[in-house]
Design a protein around this motif. Structure first.
Motif, PDB file in Angstrom:
ATOM      1  N   GLU A 191      25.943  40.530   2.697  1.00 19.28           N
ATOM      2  CA  GLU A 191      24.922  39.784   3.454  1.00 19.28           C
ATOM      3  C   GLU A 191      25.058  40.102   4.937  1.00 19.28           C
ATOM      4  O   GLU A 191      26.176  40.249   5.453  1.00 19.28           O
ATOM      5  N   PHE A 192      23.891  40.199   5.627  1.00 22.99           N
ATOM      6  CA  PHE A 192      23.905  40.509   7.065  1.00 22.99           C
ATOM      7  C   PHE A 192      22.845  39.668   7.770  1.00 22.99           C
ATOM      8  O   PHE A 192      21.803  39.338   7.203  1.00 22.99           O
ATOM      9  N   SER A 193      23.124  39.370   9.041  1.00 22.44           N
ATOM     10  CA  SER A 193      22.138  38.671   9.877  1.00 22.44           C
ATOM     11  C   SER A 193      21.272  39.716  10.583  1.00 22.44           C
ATOM     12  O   SER A 193      21.605  40.906  10.601  1.00 22.44           O
ATOM     13  N   VAL A 194      20.191  39.236  11.227  1.00 22.28           N
ATOM     14  CA  VAL A 194      19.286  40.138  11.961  1.00 22.28           C
ATOM     15  C   VAL A 194      20.065  40.857  13.060  1.00 22.28           C
ATOM     16  O   VAL A 194      19.928  42.064  13.255  1.00 22.28           O
ATOM     17  N   GLU A 195      20.890  40.093  13.752  1.00 21.49           N
ATOM     18  CA  GLU A 195      21.650  40.655  14.872  1.00 21.49           C
ATOM     19  C   GLU A 195      22.622  41.736  14.407  1.00 21.49           C
ATOM     20  O   GLU A 195      22.768  42.788  15.034  1.00 21.49           O
ATOM     21  N   GLU A 196      23.262  41.484  13.263  1.00 21.98           N
ATOM     22  CA  GLU A 196      24.222  42.459  12.723  1.00 21.98           C
ATOM     23  C   GLU A 196      23.505  43.764  12.318  1.00 21.98           C
ATOM     24  O   GLU A 196      23.998  44.864  12.585  1.00 21.98           O
ATOM     25  N   ILE A 197      22.365  43.607  11.702  1.00 18.90           N
ATOM     26  CA  ILE A 197      21.595  44.797  11.277  1.00 18.90           C
ATOM     27  C   ILE A 197      21.144  45.584  12.501  1.00 18.90           C
ATOM     28  O   ILE A 197      21.220  46.814  12.525  1.00 18.90           O
ATOM     29  N   LYS A 198      20.732  44.855  13.536  1.00 15.52           N
ATOM     30  CA  LYS A 198      20.246  45.517  14.750  1.00 15.52           C
ATOM     31  C   LYS A 198      21.357  46.338  15.409  1.00 15.52           C
ATOM     32  O   LYS A 198      21.155  47.496  15.793  1.00 15.52           O
ATOM     33  N   SER A 199      22.542  45.748  15.527  1.00 19.17           N
ATOM     34  CA  SER A 199      23.633  46.467  16.200  1.00 19.17           C
ATOM     35  C   SER A 199      24.135  47.644  15.348  1.00 19.17           C
ATOM     36  O   SER A 199      24.532  48.676  15.870  1.00 19.17           O
ATOM     37  N   ALA A 200      24.057  47.483  14.017  1.00 16.93           N
ATOM     38  CA  ALA A 200      24.545  48.553  13.135  1.00 16.93           C
ATOM     39  C   ALA A 200      23.580  49.743  13.097  1.00 16.93           C
ATOM     40  O   ALA A 200      24.015  50.886  13.019  1.00 16.93           O
ATOM     41  N   THR A 201      22.290  49.476  13.143  1.00 14.26           N
ATOM     42  CA  THR A 201      21.301  50.565  12.988  1.00 14.26           C
ATOM     43  C   THR A 201      20.781  51.102  14.321  1.00 14.26           C
ATOM     44  O   THR A 201      20.339  52.251  14.399  1.00 14.26           O
ATOM     45  N   GLY A 202      20.779  50.231  15.346  1.00 21.32           N
ATOM     46  CA  GLY A 202      20.242  50.655  16.647  1.00 21.32           C
ATOM     47  C   GLY A 202      18.721  50.675  16.700  1.00 21.32           C
ATOM     48  O   GLY A 202      18.132  51.234  17.628  1.00 21.32           O
ATOM     49  N   ILE A 203      18.070  50.078  15.693  1.00 23.74           N
ATOM     50  CA  ILE A 203      16.585  50.055  15.662  1.00 23.74           C
ATOM     51  C   ILE A 203      16.079  49.034  16.675  1.00 23.74           C
ATOM     52  O   ILE A 203      16.631  47.927  16.782  1.00 23.74           O
ATOM     53  N   GLU A 204      15.018  49.393  17.402  1.00 29.37           N
ATOM     54  CA  GLU A 204      14.412  48.499  18.408  1.00 29.37           C
ATOM     55  C   GLU A 204      13.939  47.210  17.728  1.00 29.37           C
ATOM     56  O   GLU A 204      13.508  47.222  16.570  1.00 29.37           O
ATOM     57  N   GLU A 205      14.016  46.087  18.445  1.00 33.31           N
ATOM     58  CA  GLU A 205      13.857  44.767  17.823  1.00 33.31           C
ATOM     59  C   GLU A 205      12.518  44.597  17.097  1.00 33.31           C
ATOM     60  O   GLU A 205      12.476  44.159  15.952  1.00 33.31           O
ATOM     61  N   GLY A 206      11.402  44.933  17.750  1.00 31.18           N
ATOM     62  CA  GLY A 206      10.083  44.766  17.122  1.00 31.18           C
ATOM     63  C   GLY A 206       9.967  45.599  15.857  1.00 31.18           C
ATOM     64  O   GLY A 206       9.446  45.141  14.823  1.00 31.18           O
ATOM     65  N   GLU A 207      10.464  46.834  15.935  1.00 31.41           N
ATOM     66  CA  GLU A 207      10.422  47.745  14.786  1.00 31.41           C
ATOM     67  C   GLU A 207      11.292  47.206  13.655  1.00 31.41           C
ATOM     68  O   GLU A 207      10.934  47.279  12.478  1.00 31.41           O
ATOM     69  N   LEU A 208      12.461  46.627  14.032  1.00 33.29           N
ATOM     70  CA  LEU A 208      13.391  46.093  13.026  1.00 33.29           C
ATOM     71  C   LEU A 208      12.769  44.913  12.285  1.00 33.29           C
ATOM     72  O   LEU A 208      12.884  44.807  11.060  1.00 33.29           O
ATOM     73  N   ARG A 209      12.119  44.034  13.026  1.00 39.53           N
ATOM     74  CA  ARG A 209      11.501  42.861  12.386  1.00 39.53           C
ATOM     75  C   ARG A 209      10.428  43.300  11.374  1.00 39.53           C
ATOM     76  O   ARG A 209      10.311  42.741  10.299  1.00 39.53           O
ATOM     77  N   ARG A 210       9.601  44.287  11.772  1.00 36.29           N
ATOM     78  CA  ARG A 210       8.584  44.793  10.835  1.00 36.29           C
ATOM     79  C   ARG A 210       9.238  45.405   9.601  1.00 36.29           C
ATOM     80  O   ARG A 210       8.773  45.233   8.482  1.00 36.29           O
ATOM     81  N   THR A 211      10.345  46.135   9.821  1.00 37.65           N
ATOM     82  CA  THR A 211      11.048  46.789   8.708  1.00 37.65           C
ATOM     83  C   THR A 211      11.611  45.757   7.741  1.00 37.65           C
ATOM     84  O   THR A 211      11.446  45.869   6.512  1.00 37.65           O
ATOM     85  N   LEU A 212      12.287  44.721   8.288  1.00 35.20           N
ATOM     86  CA  LEU A 212      12.871  43.664   7.438  1.00 35.20           C
ATOM     87  C   LEU A 212      11.774  42.900   6.700  1.00 35.20           C
ATOM     88  O   LEU A 212      11.930  42.529   5.535  1.00 35.20           O
TER      89      LEU A 212
END
Length: 761
Positions: free
Chosen positions: A609-630
């Protein structure tokens, strides 16, 4: 002696025989008892001309007068007609013709004068209605004609000799007409009664009653033969027609809707034409039909169009529209008036389609349907009239460009939708037809550079994500654009196709290269090499790729730069996609996902299990793009991740875990649709880029013009710019660009005349 006589006779007969060429002997009918040649018969004139008996002329006239009287009274004639004809011939031979002509005319005149009394007494006979009066008049006319023909047949010799030789004398038939006209029809009261009666019968017929058409035909023929038709009947008839249809037009425009009114007008015109054929004189047709058209159509053109044109066009009432065009084409100024209202309707209806942001989703389809509908009306109802077709084009161009840029953007998106894989609706022929229709709408757009920018961006996505329905359809669209806008417009688009084809060749070589490596990779890499100038510009984004991917990228870089030294590779992760092999409880599946989705899913190989913040730091994806992806992985149709708490939107505190219970009927599941969807930011940046390009184009155009002209007035410069620029631009924007160039020392104002510019070399 007897023998001698026989011989003489024989000799005489033989002398009178003739021999034909064919050998047959013909015996003449004459024979002479006497010997010698036959004698000629000579007829000599009388020494004195035979004289008529003293009372012959008088007796003969009495005999002729009795015959004329018998004809006029419809009784039997005592004498043989041949005998009477011979008597006239005898009198004419003895120079009695002038007297005979005068006597005959007098007898006829006396008889006609006697006929007038039956009509003058008419007002006293209350029981005699107008129809009975007309019948009596017709009977009198028919009798008169019949009698005149009979009298003329007796006096034919007089008519063909004496009358023919005297050009000033009317013939017996013309005399009969003249007498009837002078003594009966020219009588004021009789003429008024006759014309009133005819008009009454016509009005009854117009009101739907049945009338005796043969009676009307005979009476109007009478007026025409007597040459009083125009002044006695036609003028009044046309006035009555005007009055009737003026009132009818006013009344029916209030009572009836436009389709019903148009059918009524057509029916009335048909009736009046039939009336001309049945009993009116042919000369009446033109003024009569003109009057009806003027009163029923000409006086109400604007009202008809304001009240009914939009109803007919909205309801696609092709039959009534064809009738409307047909009727208006007959009236002076009808077609120009219809043309103006047709143009206004298209602008109004089209303006509503384009100017309503809520309807943007369906705008292009609505425009295509509307154009089809208007084309059908112009072709089928308006007789392919060039003026109407041109007016339609002008109206479309006007309303589409009332809202700058948006229609161009939406047309590009519509084309993208049609050319994208998964578009089930079209066969190749249908696709070609759709693209042709789109090109018609595309022609009306002024800001074609906006279309190009969005089309290029969508084409790039279709090519890179492998979503193009058909290469043939793509190339067909490209050739249409090239034909419409020129090679410069499509050169970059053609470059994109070229890059894709070259990339395929490079990948074949790369596969051979990797197979020769000592440690071949488990992953299969496909790379598209894009020439930066051809493709839309993408914002570089640094993401954290797994080591296997990074290693494979380096292998490719080494391979490519080894072949093409001096080139620089820049990786674009935003458009990357992958196929992941995944194991669920249900079994193995393949997920077709974007590169960003791949990076997120690969994390769940390392943890639960991962949080949004953890996924962001691990992948380096920009926040808006990450939210759409999730959102696409946890909230879409194929939910391979579970989100807690549940919801449609991604919040900061949300946590995600792998959905091991995921089920799907397909083995390979596509979740990378998110790449095809355009974000608002992308849309805004594309538009801004177009405006930026426009500024550069304006600057270049100003410098080019000034370099050639050296010195130029402001108005002339602006006019020249409008000629050169292929997109709409406001005078204020041009002024700003000119000011900018003055500030940057490309040009300067004239010191004495501020509206004059000089080029600075």
């Amino acid at each position: 002696m007897a023998e001698d006589i026989r011989q003489d006779k024989k000799a005489n007969f033989s002398a009178l025989t003739e021999h034909n060429n064919n050998g047959v002997t013909k015996i003449s009918g004459l024979a002479s008892n006497k010997t010698g040649a036959s004698k000629k018969l000579v007829i000599k004139n009388f020494k004195d001309r035979p004289k008529l008996a003293d009372n012959y002329t008088e007796d003969t006239w009495l005999k002729l007068r009795d015959a004329v009287g018998a004809i006029q009274n419809s009784t039997s004639i005592k004498y043989n007609l041949e005998e009477l004809y011979q008597a006239v011939e005898n009198l004419c031979s003895y120079k009695v013709s002038p007297t005979l002509y005068k006597q005959l005319r007098q007898v006829c005149e006396d008889h006609v004068q006697a006929q007038i009394h039956q009509f003058r007494e008419y007002p006293l006979h209350c029981s005699l209605d107008s129809l009975s009066f007309l019948k009596r008049m017709n009977r009198c006319w028919q009798d008169h004609c019949r009698q005149t023909i009979m009298i003329r047949s007796i006096f034919l010799f007089l008519d063909r000799t004496y009358v023919l030789q005297n050009s000033l004398l009317p013939s017996i038939w013309d005399t009969g007409l003249e007498l009837f006209r002078n003594h009966i029809v020219s009588d004021g009261a009789v003429q008024k009664r006759t014309v009133d009666g005819i008009l009454e019968q016509i009005e009854r017929e117009r009101n739907g009653e049945t009338v005796d058409r043969s009676l009307l035909r005979s009476l109007l023929g009478m007026l025409s033969d007597l040459q009083v038709y125009k002044e006695s009947f036609e003028e009044r008839f046309l006035m009555e027609t005007d009055r009737l249809y003026a009132a009818e037009g006013q009344r029916l425009m209030q009572e009836r809707d436009v389709p019903e009114y148009l059918h009524h007008v057509a029916h009335r015109l048909e009736e009046e034409n039939d009336r001309v054929i049945s009993y009116l004189d042919q000369s009446t047709q033109k003024p009569l039909i003109s009057n009806v058209e003027k009163q029923l159509l000409g006086e109400h053109m604007t009202a008809i169009l304001q009240k009914g044109l939009s109803i007919l066009l909205d309801g696609n009432r092709v039959m009534e529209l064809a009738l409307l065009y047909q009727l208006f084409s007959k009236v002076k100024g009808g077609l120009p008036t219809l043309l103006q209202h047709w143009r206004d309707y298209i602008k109004s209806f089209g303006g509503e389609i384009v100017g309503t942001p809520e309807k943007d989703k369906d705008m292009v389809q609505d425009l295509l349907d509307f154009k089809d509908k208007m084309d059908n009306v112009a072709q089928g109802c308006f007789n392919r009239n060039e003026s109407f077709i041109n007016a339609m084009k002008e109206a479309f161009e006007a309303f589409i460009n009332n809202r700058p840029n948006k229609p161009a953007e939406l047309i590009a998106k519509y084309v993208d939708c049609k050319l994208r894989a998964g578009n089930k609706e079209a066969t190749e022929e249908e696709m070609e037809r759709i693209l042709d229709k789109i090109m018609i709408i595309f022609r009306f757009i002024h800001g074609k550079d906006v279309f190009e920018a969005f089309y290029k961006k969508d084409l790039a996505k279709r090519l890179l994500v492998g979503k193009s329905a058909s290469v043939d359809a793509e190339k067909s669209m490209l050739s249409k654009l090239k034909h419409e806008c020129g090679a410069a417009f499509t050169s970059k688009l053609e470059g994109m196709f070229k890059d894709m084809e070259l990339s395929k060749d490079v990948m074949i070589q790369f596969k051979q290269y990797t197979q020769n490596q000592s440690e071949p990779s488990q992953l299969e890499l496909t790379v598209n090499i894009l020439t930066m100038g051809y493709w839309p510009s993408y914002t570089p984004m640094e993401v954290h790729l797994p080591p296997e991917m990074v290693k494979l990228q380096e292998v490719f870089k080494l391979f490519y730069l080894g072949k093409h030294s001096g080139r620089k590779l820049q990786w674009q992760p935003t458009l990357g996609h992958a196929v992941l092999k995944t194991e669920f409880k249900e079994g193995k599946k393949e997920l077709q996902v974007s590169l960003f989705q791949t990076l997120v899913l690969l994390m769940f190989n390392e943890g639960e299990e991962f949080s949004v913040e953890e996924i962001k730091s691990a992948t380096g994806i920009e926040e808006g793009e990450l939210r759409r992806t999730l959102q696409s992985l946890a909230c879409g149709k194929a939910r391979v991740l579970n989100k807690s708490p549940r919801g449609k939107d991604i919040e900061d505190g949300d946590r995600f875990n792998f959905n091991n219970d995921f089920r799907h009927k397909l083995f390979r599941i596509k979740i990378n649709q998110i790449q095809m969807k355009e974000t608002v930011e992308e849309q805004v940046s594309t538009t801004e880029r177009v405006f930026q390009d426009r500024q550069y184009q304006i600057d270049a155009a100003v410098v080019r013009i000034m370099k050639m002209r050296k010195t130029l007035g402001h108005n002339l410069l602006v006019s020249e710019l409008y000629n050169q620029l292929k997109f709409p631009v406001k005078p204020g924007d041009l002024k700003k660009r000119i000011e900018s160039l003055i500030d940057r020392d490309y040009m300067e104002r004239d010191k004495e005349s501020p509206n004059q510019y000089h080029y600075v070399a």
